[in-house]
Design a protein around this motif. Structure first.
Motif, PDB file in Angstrom:
ATOM      1  N   ASP A   1      46.122  48.999  39.639  1.00 35.23           N
ATOM      2  CA  ASP A   1      46.957  47.809  39.753  1.00 35.23           C
ATOM      3  C   ASP A   1      47.823  47.849  41.004  1.00 35.23           C
ATOM      4  O   ASP A   1      47.964  46.849  41.706  1.00 35.23           O
ATOM      5  CB  ASP A   1      47.834  47.676  38.508  1.00 35.23           C
ATOM      6  CG  ASP A   1      48.543  46.337  38.434  1.00 35.23           C
ATOM      7  OD1 ASP A   1      47.937  45.323  38.845  1.00 35.23           O
ATOM      8  OD2 ASP A   1      49.684  46.307  37.960  1.00 35.23           O
TER       9      ASP A   1
ATOM     10  N   GLY B   1      42.719  43.644  37.146  1.00 38.58           N
ATOM     11  CA  GLY B   1      42.632  42.278  36.632  1.00 38.58           C
ATOM     12  C   GLY B   1      41.549  42.129  35.572  1.00 38.58           C
ATOM     13  O   GLY B   1      41.748  41.433  34.567  1.00 38.58           O
ATOM     14  N   GLU B   2      40.407  42.765  35.793  1.00 39.35           N
ATOM     15  CA  GLU B   2      39.320  42.702  34.812  1.00 39.35           C
ATOM     16  C   GLU B   2      39.708  43.395  33.509  1.00 39.35           C
ATOM     17  O   GLU B   2      39.382  42.918  32.413  1.00 39.35           O
ATOM     18  CB  GLU B   2      38.042  43.336  35.362  1.00 39.35           C
ATOM     19  CG  GLU B   2      37.338  42.503  36.406  1.00 39.35           C
ATOM     20  CD  GLU B   2      37.912  42.688  37.800  1.00 39.35           C
ATOM     21  OE1 GLU B   2      38.775  43.578  37.995  1.00 39.35           O
ATOM     22  OE2 GLU B   2      37.522  41.937  38.694  1.00 39.35           O
TER      23      GLU B   2
ATOM     24  N   VAL C   1      42.758  43.703  32.290  1.00 38.97           N
ATOM     25  CA  VAL C   1      43.714  42.834  31.595  1.00 38.97           C
ATOM     26  C   VAL C   1      42.997  41.657  30.956  1.00 38.97           C
ATOM     27  O   VAL C   1      43.299  41.280  29.816  1.00 38.97           O
ATOM     28  CB  VAL C   1      44.810  42.361  32.576  1.00 38.97           C
ATOM     29  CG1 VAL C   1      45.671  41.289  31.945  1.00 38.97           C
ATOM     30  CG2 VAL C   1      45.661  43.533  33.027  1.00 38.97           C
ATOM     31  N   SER C   2      42.023  41.085  31.629  1.00 41.01           N
ATOM     32  CA  SER C   2      41.298  39.946  31.044  1.00 41.01           C
ATOM     33  C   SER C   2      40.473  40.382  29.842  1.00 41.01           C
ATOM     34  O   SER C   2      40.343  39.623  28.876  1.00 41.01           O
ATOM     35  CB  SER C   2      40.416  39.274  32.098  1.00 41.01           C
ATOM     36  OG  SER C   2      39.369  40.134  32.495  1.00 41.01           O
ATOM     37  N   TRP C   3      39.898  41.597  29.869  1.00 41.36           N
ATOM     38  CA  TRP C   3      39.168  42.098  28.702  1.00 41.36           C
ATOM     39  C   TRP C   3      40.098  42.262  27.504  1.00 41.36           C
ATOM     40  O   TRP C   3      39.746  41.931  26.378  1.00 41.36           O
ATOM     41  CB  TRP C   3      38.515  43.434  29.000  1.00 41.36           C
ATOM     42  CG  TRP C   3      37.340  43.387  29.921  1.00 41.36           C
ATOM     43  CD1 TRP C   3      36.559  42.308  30.219  1.00 41.36           C
ATOM     44  CD2 TRP C   3      36.822  44.474  30.671  1.00 41.36           C
ATOM     45  NE1 TRP C   3      35.594  42.652  31.110  1.00 41.36           N
ATOM     46  CE2 TRP C   3      35.723  43.987  31.406  1.00 41.36           C
ATOM     47  CE3 TRP C   3      37.171  45.804  30.816  1.00 41.36           C
ATOM     48  CZ2 TRP C   3      34.971  44.784  32.258  1.00 41.36           C
ATOM     49  CZ3 TRP C   3      36.414  46.601  31.658  1.00 41.36           C
ATOM     50  CH2 TRP C   3      35.339  46.092  32.367  1.00 41.36           C
TER      51      TRP C   3
ATOM     52  N   ASP D   1      42.972  40.670  27.016  1.00 44.62           N
ATOM     53  CA  ASP D   1      43.424  39.349  26.570  1.00 44.62           C
ATOM     54  C   ASP D   1      42.337  38.604  25.818  1.00 44.62           C
ATOM     55  O   ASP D   1      42.615  37.905  24.836  1.00 44.62           O
ATOM     56  CB  ASP D   1      43.884  38.510  27.767  1.00 44.62           C
ATOM     57  CG  ASP D   1      45.233  38.947  28.292  1.00 44.62           C
ATOM     58  OD1 ASP D   1      45.972  39.617  27.543  1.00 44.62           O
ATOM     59  OD2 ASP D   1      45.549  38.615  29.456  1.00 44.62           O
ATOM     60  N   SER D   2      41.094  38.718  26.240  1.00 45.01           N
ATOM     61  CA  SER D   2      40.020  37.982  25.566  1.00 45.01           C
ATOM     62  C   SER D   2      39.700  38.572  24.198  1.00 45.01           C
ATOM     63  O   SER D   2      39.243  37.863  23.315  1.00 45.01           O
ATOM     64  CB  SER D   2      38.764  37.966  26.434  1.00 45.01           C
ATOM     65  OG  SER D   2      38.226  39.273  26.523  1.00 45.01           O
TER      66      SER D   2
END
Length: 114
Positions: free
Chosen positions: A75, A87-88, A90-92, A94-95
């Motif tokens: 990060d 970023g990937e 965090v998106s994993w 969150d999803s």
């Protein structure tokens, strides 16, 4: 009332402790017989768990700390490890997390309306 001497009390305490130790040894041998099927066999992992019961917890905490430091490094620097960056990750996360998956949320709707 008869007065019991200190030597007699000391001998009684020693006898009680000796009987207690003997009973513990009998219980251990019976537990080993029930758990392992023979007197002589004792699992090596069982003795290791007795010496350091929190070793597995320490290893897991250390691994989690190293993964967190790796995430902070990705990060902070903006680097990617292969195709994966902060970023990937965090998106994993969150999803994969949604409040709709909680079964009992319908029972708590009165707290959400205020």
């Amino acid at each position: 009332m008869d007065h019991v001497s200190t030597d007699t009390k000391l001998k009684l305490v020693q006898m009680i402790r000796a009987e207690n130790q003997e009973n513990r040894m009998k219980m251990r041998s019976r537990e080993q017989l029930v758990n392992y099927g023979s007197y002589g066999y004792r699992d090596a992992s069982f003795s290791e768990k007795e010496t350091n019961p929190f070793l597995g917890l320490r290893i897991r905490i250390g691994a989690a700390f190293l993964l967190f430091l790796g995430f902070l490094f990705l990060d902070y620097t903006g680097l990617k490890m292969g195709n994966v960056g902060a970023g990937e990750i965090v998106s994993w996360i969150d999803s994969g997390t949604s409040i709709k998956f909680i079964d009992f949320i319908d029972n708590f709707t009165y707290t959400l309306s205020e």
